[in-house]
Motif scaffolding. Structure first.
Motif, PDB file in Angstrom:
ATOM      1  N   GLU A   1      -3.695  13.140   4.086  1.00  0.00           N
ATOM      2  CA  GLU A   1      -4.806  13.836   3.182  1.00  0.00           C
ATOM      3  C   GLU A   1      -5.453  14.572   4.239  1.00  0.00           C
ATOM      4  OE1 GLU A   1      -7.214  10.385   1.696  1.00  0.00           O
ATOM      5  OE2 GLU A   1      -5.376   9.633   0.609  1.00  0.00           O
TER       6      GLU A   1
ATOM      7  N   THR B   1      -0.215   8.072   2.479  1.00  0.00           N
ATOM      8  CA  THR B   1      -0.514   9.134   2.109  1.00  0.00           C
ATOM      9  C   THR B   1      -1.062   9.997   3.301  1.00  0.00           C
ATOM     10  OG1 THR B   1      -2.943   8.889   1.866  1.00  0.00           O
ATOM     11  CG2 THR B   1      -1.292   8.460  -0.182  1.00  0.00           C
TER      12      THR B   1
ATOM     13  N   SER C   1       0.913  -1.288   0.027  1.00  0.00           N
ATOM     14  CA  SER C   1       0.080   0.008   0.158  1.00  0.00           C
ATOM     15  C   SER C   1       0.831   1.146   0.043  1.00  0.00           C
ATOM     16  CB  SER C   1      -1.042   0.009   0.983  1.00  0.00           C
ATOM     17  OG  SER C   1      -0.136   0.293   2.288  1.00  0.00           O
TER      18      SER C   1
ATOM     19  N   ARG D   1      -3.184   3.598   0.993  1.00  0.00           N
ATOM     20  CA  ARG D   1      -4.009   3.570  -0.161  1.00  0.00           C
ATOM     21  C   ARG D   1      -3.546   2.404  -0.993  1.00  0.00           C
ATOM     22  NH1 ARG D   1      -8.864   6.701  -0.880  1.00  0.00           N
ATOM     23  NH2 ARG D   1      -8.457   8.631   0.089  1.00  0.00           N
TER      24      ARG D   1
END
Lengths: 340, 340
Positions: free
Chosen positions: A7, A5, A2, A30
């Motif tokens: 965000e 990230t 994965s 993600r």
């Protein structure tokens, strides 16, 4: 496998002015790109006034954001991993998954863009992007600008307004008048952008300031502000005046609906046309727009200024500053060095 | 030699609702016609809402009437003496010197009209005249009506509104909704004019009444009333809705400017177009208009109702009644028997 990230998410619908507690910056995992997807490292992301509407639950032209979901918006970046032949690793792209440092996105949802030698890639979020097309469509299609028109633009030092005024000047306006919210912005409009006149709307009644700046009246009004500015423009219009209504940032944080202009009777008497619009309905103008604006950028006749805020951590602050006029030109958040 | 006439003059500018004391009926002596002039015996004269504007000193599209001068307006009559070869004695004519029983007028300022077998000559003041062209231009040019549109018209039982609704029905509207001020008018709209729905605006909030009458929204709004009606229509518009703003009779007697609609933000979000207009700018549509309307009158598909008041002495009363909705269809004042 994965991808980690960071965000920005909306966690509470703002009441009035958005505050820090309405948002949270989260770390997320993600999944690796599926077939047809690319991974994009954000170089710059956009904050725009219309996003205030997406934070609200009220029905609008742009769907409301869900609480607890990552926000979206324009962004430019570089593809760092690709499972698409169409968009290879290394490509520079424009896409709609801003508010994060890394985006995993279907290749068909990105547009590959050319580097801009000597110019920041973030211009694709401004003069060459949505705000630029907004200015172009509003002035030339919705307001039906014609050479010789006297033009008034509100929010004239913003991303859209600063382009509207310059487009009008470059296409032969008889007079270009802008309103803005600080003396520095007013000076910039007059001295750098070639506006015929500009005023700070804090300096008096907008109607009086506009009359002084355009004593013979106006033919075209491009409105980014709403409220008192619209009433003043309706008063200043000559016969057959035309308004392109793009937004009303003065009311975006309002918690009660302000009354409309008291002088709507002039719409009949002066035979005025008021047209609201959303840029998405005018994508057919893009080739014409890109042709015109690229030319003006290359020959130096167009000033495309940005207010740059550094770092994803500052993105919400940048958005909040945008709503209170903290930008001159396009507000962008820079997340990584610009390779161009 | 001279001609004795009786003429209505404005002697005081009305404050709010016009009262009898604002006017006087005088006997005057007019000189015999000069070369090129004709003498016209008035058969019917028009009273129209726009005349309220001419009574005011405020600048408007129609020049203010001077105090102590005879008022003007549309009239039809018969030539009783002529010094023009172009317009012989006996001709039926339309001209602009109403508010008097006999007019002395240059022949070049009159239009010779054909008798209308079985129909009153005063239709030239309504369905075949200025109100008819107003309805036609507003609906088809300004509001860009298209087959299948859902249409809402305010002041729907008036001279203009009653035609707008019927024109829309005859050209294939999916729904025609009207508002009016009495149960009788509402019934007339539904039962005689073929409106899909109609309501009395006294029966609740216009927005609620409109939602009930047009639950799927509207595409076109033709406004004769202004104020709350305009706000309701903006709320009911579908995307790309279009309004033709013709007048705002609700505010003509107002002594302070009413606030505008509180929902102007929808103009942007729904991408609406609001256009004010004055019929005089659309005279080029007259041949097309006369062709269409004559056909509808001949085949009986169009109802052209009049409210007739008898006698010049009653002209001011007729005008005052017009402003408070005392008419159904076109309000006319009959001064002499109709020869047609």
């Amino acid at each position: 496998m994965s991808i980690s990230t960071r965000e920005w998410q909306l966690v509470r619908r703002p009441h009035g002015e958005p505050v820090a507690e309405d948002f949270r910056l989260v770390s997320a995992e993600r999944p690796d790109p599926a077939d047809g997807e690319v991974v994009v490292q954000t170089i710059a992301m956009s904050v725009d006034p219309y996003m205030r509407g997406r934070m609200s639950a009220a029905k609008s032209y742009a769907a409301s954001w869900e609480l607890g979901e990552t926000m979206q918006g324009g962004a430019v970046g570089q593809v760092v991993a690709s499972r698409s032949d169409a968009v290879p690793e290394g490509a520079l792209v424009l896409h709609g998954l801003g508010w994060r440092d890394v985006a995993v996105v279907p290749a068909k949802h990105v547009s590959v863009v050319e580097p801009l030698p000597g110019l920041p890639l973030s211009l694709y979020l401004g003069v060459l992007g949505m705000p630029g097309l907004t200015a172009y469509a509003g002035l030339f299609r919705l307001a039906d600008f014609r050479e010789g028109d006297a033009v008034f633009v509100s929010g004239a030092a913003g991303a859209v307004g600063s382009l509207v005024g310059q487009f009008a000047r470059l296409r032969g306006a008889s007079r270009v008048v802008g309103s803005a919210g600080t003396p520095e912005k007013v000076r910039w409009l007059r001295e750098e952008l070639g506006f015929s006149a500009a005023f700070d709307y804090h300096d008096g009644k907008v109607a009086d300031l506009l009359t002084a700046a355009a004593p013979d009246g106006i033919d075209v009004f491009f409105d980014n502000v709403g409220g008192e500015h619209l009433e003043a423009a309706i008063g200043a219009f000559r016969t057959y005046g035309r308004a392109a209504l793009c937004g009303s940032i003065s009311g975006y944080n309002a918690t009660t609906a302000p009354p409309g202009p008291r002088n709507l009777g002039f719409i009949v008497g002066k035979q005025l046309t008021l047209r609201g619009f959303i840029v998405g309905s005018h994508a057919d103008l893009r080739p014409e727009f890109v042709g015109a604006v690229s030319g003006w950028l290359q020959d130096g006749s167009l000033v495309a200024r940005e207010t740059v805020v550094d770092g994803l951590d500052s993105a919400v602050d940048a958005f909040r500053a945008l709503l209170s006029g903290g930008n001159t030109g396009k507000m962008v958040v820079r997340l990584a060095p610009d390779p161009s």
